[in-house]
Motif scaffolding. Structure first.
Motif, PDB file in Angstrom:
ATOM      1  N   PHE A 105      47.057  42.289  42.607  1.00  0.00           N
ATOM      2  CA  PHE A 105      46.197  43.185  43.394  1.00  0.00           C
ATOM      3  C   PHE A 105      46.453  44.639  43.031  1.00  0.00           C
ATOM      4  O   PHE A 105      45.522  45.419  42.837  1.00  0.00           O
ATOM      5  CB  PHE A 105      46.418  42.996  44.895  1.00  0.00           C
ATOM      6  N   ILE A 106      47.719  45.032  42.942  1.00  0.00           N
ATOM      7  CA  ILE A 106      48.053  46.428  42.630  1.00  0.00           C
ATOM      8  C   ILE A 106      47.542  46.806  41.251  1.00  0.00           C
ATOM      9  O   ILE A 106      46.901  47.850  41.069  1.00  0.00           O
ATOM     10  CB  ILE A 106      49.576  46.667  42.749  1.00  0.00           C
ATOM     11  N   PHE A 107      47.804  45.965  40.254  1.00  0.00           N
ATOM     12  CA  PHE A 107      47.371  46.259  38.893  1.00  0.00           C
ATOM     13  C   PHE A 107      45.845  46.324  38.802  1.00  0.00           C
ATOM     14  O   PHE A 107      45.288  47.214  38.162  1.00  0.00           O
ATOM     15  CB  PHE A 107      47.923  45.207  37.927  1.00  0.00           C
ATOM     16  N   ILE A 129      42.661  34.127  42.147  1.00  0.00           N
ATOM     17  CA  ILE A 129      42.797  34.643  43.510  1.00  0.00           C
ATOM     18  C   ILE A 129      41.409  34.767  44.123  1.00  0.00           C
ATOM     19  O   ILE A 129      40.534  35.430  43.557  1.00  0.00           O
ATOM     20  CB  ILE A 129      43.529  36.004  43.516  1.00  0.00           C
ATOM     21  N   GLN A 130      41.226  34.124  45.265  1.00  0.00           N
ATOM     22  CA  GLN A 130      39.969  34.191  46.008  1.00  0.00           C
ATOM     23  C   GLN A 130      40.239  34.840  47.352  1.00  0.00           C
ATOM     24  O   GLN A 130      41.151  34.435  48.064  1.00  0.00           O
ATOM     25  CB  GLN A 130      39.387  32.799  46.232  1.00  0.00           C
ATOM     26  N   ASN A 131      39.443  35.839  47.667  1.00  0.00           N
ATOM     27  CA  ASN A 131      39.543  36.513  48.955  1.00  0.00           C
ATOM     28  C   ASN A 131      38.447  36.002  49.880  1.00  0.00           C
ATOM     29  O   ASN A 131      37.303  35.838  49.464  1.00  0.00           O
ATOM     30  CB  ASN A 131      39.402  38.027  48.772  1.00  0.00           C
ATOM     31  N   SER A 132      38.806  35.784  51.124  1.00  0.00           N
ATOM     32  CA  SER A 132      37.802  35.403  52.119  1.00  0.00           C
ATOM     33  C   SER A 132      38.077  36.169  53.400  1.00  0.00           C
ATOM     34  O   SER A 132      39.122  36.787  53.557  1.00  0.00           O
ATOM     35  CB  SER A 132      37.820  33.884  52.363  1.00  0.00           C
ATOM     36  N   LYS A 140      35.996  39.746  45.326  1.00  0.00           N
ATOM     37  CA  LYS A 140      35.860  38.415  45.923  1.00  0.00           C
ATOM     38  C   LYS A 140      36.762  37.407  45.208  1.00  0.00           C
ATOM     39  O   LYS A 140      37.373  36.549  45.830  1.00  0.00           O
ATOM     40  CB  LYS A 140      34.391  37.962  45.860  1.00  0.00           C
ATOM     41  N   GLU A 141      36.854  37.529  43.877  1.00  0.00           N
ATOM     42  CA  GLU A 141      37.677  36.600  43.105  1.00  0.00           C
ATOM     43  C   GLU A 141      38.053  37.251  41.778  1.00  0.00           C
ATOM     44  O   GLU A 141      37.279  38.015  41.213  1.00  0.00           O
ATOM     45  CB  GLU A 141      36.906  35.307  42.836  1.00  0.00           C
ATOM     46  N   PHE A 142      39.255  36.966  41.310  1.00  0.00           N
ATOM     47  CA  PHE A 142      39.648  37.352  39.957  1.00  0.00           C
ATOM     48  C   PHE A 142      40.747  36.445  39.458  1.00  0.00           C
ATOM     49  O   PHE A 142      41.411  35.755  40.231  1.00  0.00           O
ATOM     50  CB  PHE A 142      40.023  38.843  39.857  1.00  0.00           C
ATOM     51  N   LYS A 145      44.835  35.917  34.495  1.00  0.00           N
ATOM     52  CA  LYS A 145      44.819  35.764  33.044  1.00  0.00           C
ATOM     53  C   LYS A 145      43.985  36.862  32.391  1.00  0.00           C
ATOM     54  O   LYS A 145      44.242  37.272  31.261  1.00  0.00           O
ATOM     55  CB  LYS A 145      44.260  34.396  32.673  1.00  0.00           C
ATOM     56  N   ASN A 146      42.994  37.374  33.118  1.00  0.00           N
ATOM     57  CA  ASN A 146      42.085  38.390  32.572  1.00  0.00           C
ATOM     58  C   ASN A 146      42.559  39.819  32.798  1.00  0.00           C
ATOM     59  O   ASN A 146      41.858  40.751  32.414  1.00  0.00           O
ATOM     60  CB  ASN A 146      40.685  38.210  33.171  1.00  0.00           C
ATOM     61  N   LEU A 147      43.702  39.993  33.414  1.00  0.00           N
ATOM     62  CA  LEU A 147      44.185  41.357  33.683  1.00  0.00           C
ATOM     63  C   LEU A 147      44.943  41.915  32.504  1.00  0.00           C
ATOM     64  O   LEU A 147      45.518  41.261  31.724  1.00  0.00           O
ATOM     65  CB  LEU A 147      45.076  41.376  34.934  1.00  0.00           C
TER      66      LEU A 147
END
Length: 147
Positions: A105-107, A129-132, A140-142, A145-147
């Motif tokens: 989240f921070i990055f 990671i999925q936020n609800s 909403k989601e990330f 691996k893609n960071l």
């Protein structure tokens, strides 16, 4: 692994001691609202301590210096791991899961008052990671691996 974060409704920061989730642990975010514009200020974690204990450790001088409304959201974490035949089973989050999720989240979001993990971070587990719920400015989601 998959992490689902269920975010609470935003509350005024000074009211957190009376919130029903204050004795839980998880991830939290502090934001500021001025003229209906919200800005993410800080993301933190509470593991091996409650939200209340962690928030009491903050030096509130930077929080008190802001104009506008300071809001707080609590995020409860559920983690899932895929096993044989792609069956997904819920597992209890461990300390390194909290660390990986907070770091991601921070990055990804670059909150103003986080000082570490903004330029790089390493993680033990790859997460989707999925936020609800009331996740505010977070995606909403990330995928880490893609960071």
């Amino acid at each position: 692994m998959k992490a689902i974060i269920e975010w609470s409704h935003p509350i005024n920061f000074e009211n957190y001691p009376s919130h029903n989730l204050v004795k839980e642990n998880g991830i939290y975010q502090i934001t500021r609202i001025v003229d209906k514009n919200e800005k993410l200020l800080y993301i933190g974690k509470a593991f091996n301590q409650t939200f209340e204990q962690r928030l009491n450790e903050h030096n509130n001088k930077w929080i008190d210096s802001y104009k506008g409304q300071i809001k707080l959201r609590f995020g409860l974490i559920s983690t899932y791991k895929k096993f044989f035949w792609l069956v997904s089973c819920k597992i209890n989050p461990e300390n390194h899961h909290f660390e990986d999720i907070e770091s991601a989240f921070i990055f990804h979001c670059q909150p103003e008052h986080n000082t570490k993990k903004k330029e790089s971070y390493s993680f033990k587990n790859e997460f989707i990671i999925q936020n609800s719920g009331k996740y505010g400015l977070l995606p909403k989601e990330f995928n880490t691996k893609n960071l």
